[in-house]
Design a protein around this motif. Structure first.
Motif: not given
Length: 972
Positions: A495-505
């Motif tokens: 899928x082509x998606x829109x995401x919002x990463x919660x953490x940059x670990x």
């Protein structure tokens, strides 16, 4: 003009014509070819008795006149030619149409372009010298090459064999090998390379040329050199230093010359004065040992003797001992860091100019005051995962160009959903746009030890495309439904998606959470400003997700292991800097399980995307193949293993993997590390290819034990991934109805692109390795107090030669040669305290050991896998790059100070398994160090390129130090 292009093909040959065609096709140069022979008003028929050259000159002139009139005389038209008859005949015929020589063109139109004038003079002088020499010297130094027609017929019949010439850089004057490729006769039963012994047998072929070879009679076959060499100009090898006879041949013709720009050094003043009667003719020494000396004509030899300069080869006549060339430009002073880096770039044909204004005009607008935002229209077309999925990335410290993120969740039916989310670069880089053409030419981001050259502008790589935490980003997501207990794949969707990463670990924090170490929570920025209860809830949720991802990764790895996936060996080394950014130490990095967790998820995504695009485009999908290695390359591995009582079965990847797993010496973990390193060295290269160019049974990836594989997970830094994203869109994401399918390459064009990308990848690896070695030598040349101690280390013998041994230094990840016999005949002798000195004597080499015996009867034996104490030295060279050299100090293991880590303290490294997957994250960290530098905004706008605060700033994460073997790029 069409006729002009055909004239080049007719007069200069296919190679020059192909170069011209590629220049014209390059969209960055804004060239257009006018098909004048198919235009009614510009076509002129060839007259009876008229030569081809005269007709072509007349056709070009007639088309130039028509075009001048077509433009209503608004701009002059220039026809540049060296045909003096054409200049006399047409020069004054039409006002506004100039027919002039190239020299007159430069003088009249570009009088201030000094570099072009100097280059023209250099070429002209070289041509005059060549013509003069040809008239004077009638004697033949080399046999004439056979005509192309005879070569092609001979290759087809099997009389001649076609292959690429590879010169042995350690014995460049004597040894070269031709690796078989595409020979026509199926009756050829050769199973090894062909040895080309001596300069005359090489017959003016240069390293990299595609040649035709004729095999010599069996009684003339020779063996390859098995003695250690120091890149010196020996013209013969001692009789006792060669191995068993192997197929030996001579070059009878050159199919394709792969000449390039060469970095050279002028001889010292006293040496240049003794070179001959004409002081303008100078023999210059190439930086690359494999290239012969080049004769150039210049009046600047004395001025340039302390500089690295670039030259090009023009010709190599059969009457000349050396090729003729011309001077191009100056790079920098010998030994100067910037000059040495420039030499590395030229030697690997890396030419990366700053991004142009027109390319930057295609970029989205994003700044701290006006950050990029999701387009409402685009939002409607994409699957929105921002509120439904816990998405996070795991990367090295300081990483900013995050191109992958992960998620895992439980579905309503109890099964699991695994997600791999990759930056949607192709949304911002339209096919055949100026940015796309530039990215295609670069093919990859080039990482050197102290700098990088980006494939894409930083507004994309470090901002709009980077999957940073807390911001909305476009992604291409692969989502699998997994059975809740067995983790078997039940379904997959793209899928082509829109995401919002919660953490940059960072890796260390993720590993800490996996191990239950709550102290790492303070390092997670996203949890700093939340209350304790919420923090505990979020930590528990995140820890569960990482734990579940790790379980899934273990299952995926176990499944590949059962099919024969190889666990290969390399060394990751971190450079420790002091307060002034000087190199303080080289420390092997500790591997973490989360490295493999991320790697397995990326490998899984690459595998499933490969299956999708191969199904959608059976004859024009870009995949990555890793062919099985040739069995003779495993000979040294088998012999070394047998010295420890291990048997290595190399008949298949599964048999090899099982054999390596069993080859463990409980008393010395380094043994298995070295055996895996040798297996890595024996591997073939992994290469990109078009599915229409080879049969399906050759698609497999030997090292990963997968039937189909590609690269999808790093589109920010690899152009192959950009192509794969477009293929995936066209194959699965309803892209067939738009313009996406129009962007899919034909099989022929895709295979040509794959060859280009493969070539650029090899160049990038070589440049990274050479720049790392440059800084490595700087580290060991340091004369600061205490620097002497760092040069003493423990070494492990991994190969026996006739005059010494090859040694691996685990402390620094270095491999090098240690001589046991000098040219004067002195051999290593050990004293009572086990320290070594040189005495007269002899050496006796056996399969797994070597014995040094002095004339007084003292003897010392060194065996495979023995630990010895070595001193690390730097061998300097005026004409070539500095190199690391090892010297045996004691024939016992090095006793490290209590504060120094022992090699046994390091876990077994698995870097080659994850090399191409995790290298993106590792390289990004190096790049981020440069981004931290305080560089004026004007510089960014002008150059649009990564800059660093110092020459050492990016050494924080140097990978695969010294062990990075270009021939073993096989992990993924």
């Amino acid at each position: 003009m069409q006729t002009a292009c055909q004239a080049v093909q007719h007069q200069k040959g296919r190679r020059q014509y192909n170069k011209l065609r590629n220049l014209v096709k390059d969209a960055r140069r804004d060239c257009t070819v006018f098909a004048n022979e198919f235009h009614q008003h510009s076509y002129v028929p060839r007259e009876k008795g008229e030569s081809m050259e005269k007709w072509q000159a007349r056709s070009i002139y007639n088309a130039a006149v028509w075009y001048y009139n077509h433009c209503l005389g608004q701009m002059p038209v220039v026809m540049v030619t060296e045909d003096e008859d054409a200049i006399r005949q047409y020069g004054n015929e039409t006002e506004g149409v100039f027919v002039i020589s190239f020299k007159n063109y430069l003088d009249n139109f570009w009088p201030d372009l000094k570099a072009a004038h100097e280059l023209f003079d250099s070429i002209l002088q070289a041509r005059r010298e060549r013509e003069s020499e040809s008239q004077e010297n009638n004697g033949k130094e080399y046999p004439e090459h056979l005509p192309v027609e005879i070569l092609e017929a001979g290759i087809k019949s099997g009389r001649y064999i076609q292959g690429t010439l590879n010169v042995n850089k350690h014995r460049a004057q004597l040894e070269a090998f031709v690796r078989l490729q595409g020979f026509g006769s199926k009756e050829t039963d050769l199973q090894s390379d062909i040895l080309i012994y001596g300069a005359r047998a090489r017959n003016r072929a240069i390293h990299g040329d595609v040649v035709a070879v004729e095999l010599l009679p069996l009684h003339e076959w020779k063996g390859r050199t098995v003695a250690l060499c120091e890149n010196e100009m020996e013209d013969k090898a001692p009789a006792d230093t060669t191995g068993d006879p192997m197929p030996t041949g001579k070059v009878v013709g050159i199919i394709q010359k792969n000449w390039r720009d060469y970095v050279v050094t002028f001889p010292p003043k006293e040496e240049s004065q003794s070179q001959g009667r004409n002081a303008q003719k100078i023999l210059v020494t190439p930086w690359d040992y494999r290239i012969p000396k080049i004769r150039i004509s210049t009046q600047q030899a004395e001025i340039l003797q302390d500089y690295r300069v670039v030259v090009r080869i023009d010709s190599w006549e059969s009457t000349s001992l050396y090729p003729n060339g011309h001077f191009v430009r100056v790079l920098g002073r010998i030994g100067d860091l910037e000059g040495e880096i420039a030499a590395i770039l030229v030697e690997n044909s890396i030419c990366v100019a700053p991004f142009s204004e027109i390319q930057m005009s295609e970029m989205p607008v994003s700044s701290s005051k006006n950050p990029w935002k999701v387009n409402p229209e685009e939002e409607k077309k994409r699957l929105d995962l921002r509120e439904t999925h816990l998405i996070f990335s795991i990367d090295p410290k300081g990483c900013e160009d995050v191109d992958d993120a992960l998620s895992v969740r439980t579905l309503p039916n109890g099964n699991l959903e695994l997600g791999v989310h990759i930056a949607d670069v192709t949304h911002f880089v339209a096919a055949n746009s100026y940015t796309d053409v530039e990215a295609r030419a670069r093919a990859t981001t080039y990482y050197l030890a102290d700098r990088r050259y980006d494939m894409l502008p930083s507004v994309l790589s470090a901002d709009v495309c980077s999957l940073l935490s807390g911001v909305d980003r476009y992604a291409v997501s692969v989502l699998w439904e997994l059975e809740k207990e067995s983790y078997e794949v039940l379904s997959v969707c793209y899928n082509k998606t829109i995401i919002r990463s919660a953490y940059k670990l960072v890796y260390e924090a993720a590993q800490g959470l996996l191990d239950g170490d709550t102290s790492v929570v303070g390092d997670i920025l996203e949890l700093k400003d939340v209350d304790e209860r919420t923090r505990q809830q979020k930590v528990a949720e995140l820890r569960q997700a990482i734990s579940k991802l790790t379980d899934i990764a273990r299952h995926v790895r176990a499944k590949r292991d059962s099919c024969g996936a190889l666990e290969l060996e390399g060394v990751e080394v971190r450079v420790q800097l002091d307060d002034k950014n000087n190199i303080h130490d080289l420390i092997p990095k500790q591997p973490l399980e989360v490295h493999e967790t991320v790697a397995e998820c990326m490998i899984l995504a690459n595998h499933w995307v490969a299956k999708a695009i191969a199904a959608g485009f059976p004859h024009q999908a870009l995949l990555r193949q890793h062919p099985p290695p040739r069995q003779e390359f495993f000979t040294e591995l088998r012999e070394c293993a047998s010295a420890k009582g291990f048997s290595i079965d190399t008949r298949s990847n599964k048999a090899l993997a099982e054999s390596l797993d069993k080859a463990h010496d409980p008393s010395d973990p380094i043994v298995n590390k070295l055996l895996r390193s040798m297996a890595t060295h024996a591997m073939s290269n992994a290469l990109y290819f078009s599915t229409g160019s080879c049969p399906q049974d050759e698609f497999q990836h030997y090292g990963l034990a997968l039937e189909q594989y590609t690269h999808f997970t790093s589109p920010i830094r690899r152009y192959a991934d950009v192509v794969v994203h477009r293929l995936l869109t066209a194959a699965t994401l309803n892209g067939a109805e738009g313009d996406v399918k129009d962007c899919v390459f034909s099989n022929k064009d895709l295979q040509e692109l794959c060859r280009h990308i493969n070539n650029r990848n090899r160049a990038a690896q070589r440049a990274q390795k050479q720049s790392t070695e440059l800084f490595q030598c700087m580290y060991f040349k340091d004369t600061a107090p205490g620097a002497e101690e760092r040069c003493i280390a423990d070494g492990v013998i991994y190969s026996i030669r006739t005059n010494g041994v090859l040694v691996f230094v685990p402390r620094y990840g270095i491999k090098g040669a240690a001589y046991m016999k000098t040219k004067e005949g002195l051999v290593i002798s050990c004293q009572g305290d086990r320290s070594c000195e040189w005495k007269p004597g002899s050496l006796h080499r056996f399969q797994s050991k070597i014995t040094s015996t002095t004339t007084t009867g003292e003897s010392v034996t060194l065996s495979l896998f023995d630990h010895i104490t070595v001193k690390i030295l730097v061998q300097t060279s005026r004409c070539h790059a500095d190199t690391i050299k090892l010297e045996i100090v004691r024939n016992v293991p090095y006793q490290a100070p209590a504060t120094e880590l022992s090699p046994e303290g390091f876990h077994r490294v698995k870097s080659d398994l994850v090399k191409e997957v995790s290298q993106s994250a590792e390289a990004a960290q190096r790049a981020q160090e440069a981004a931290r530098a305080e560089v004026p905004e004007e510089d960014y706008r002008e150059y649009c390129q990564t800059k660093g605060a110092s020459l050492y700033q990016l050494l924080e994460e140097i990978r695969d130090l010294a062990l990075l073997d270009v021939s073993a790029d096989i992990a993924t």
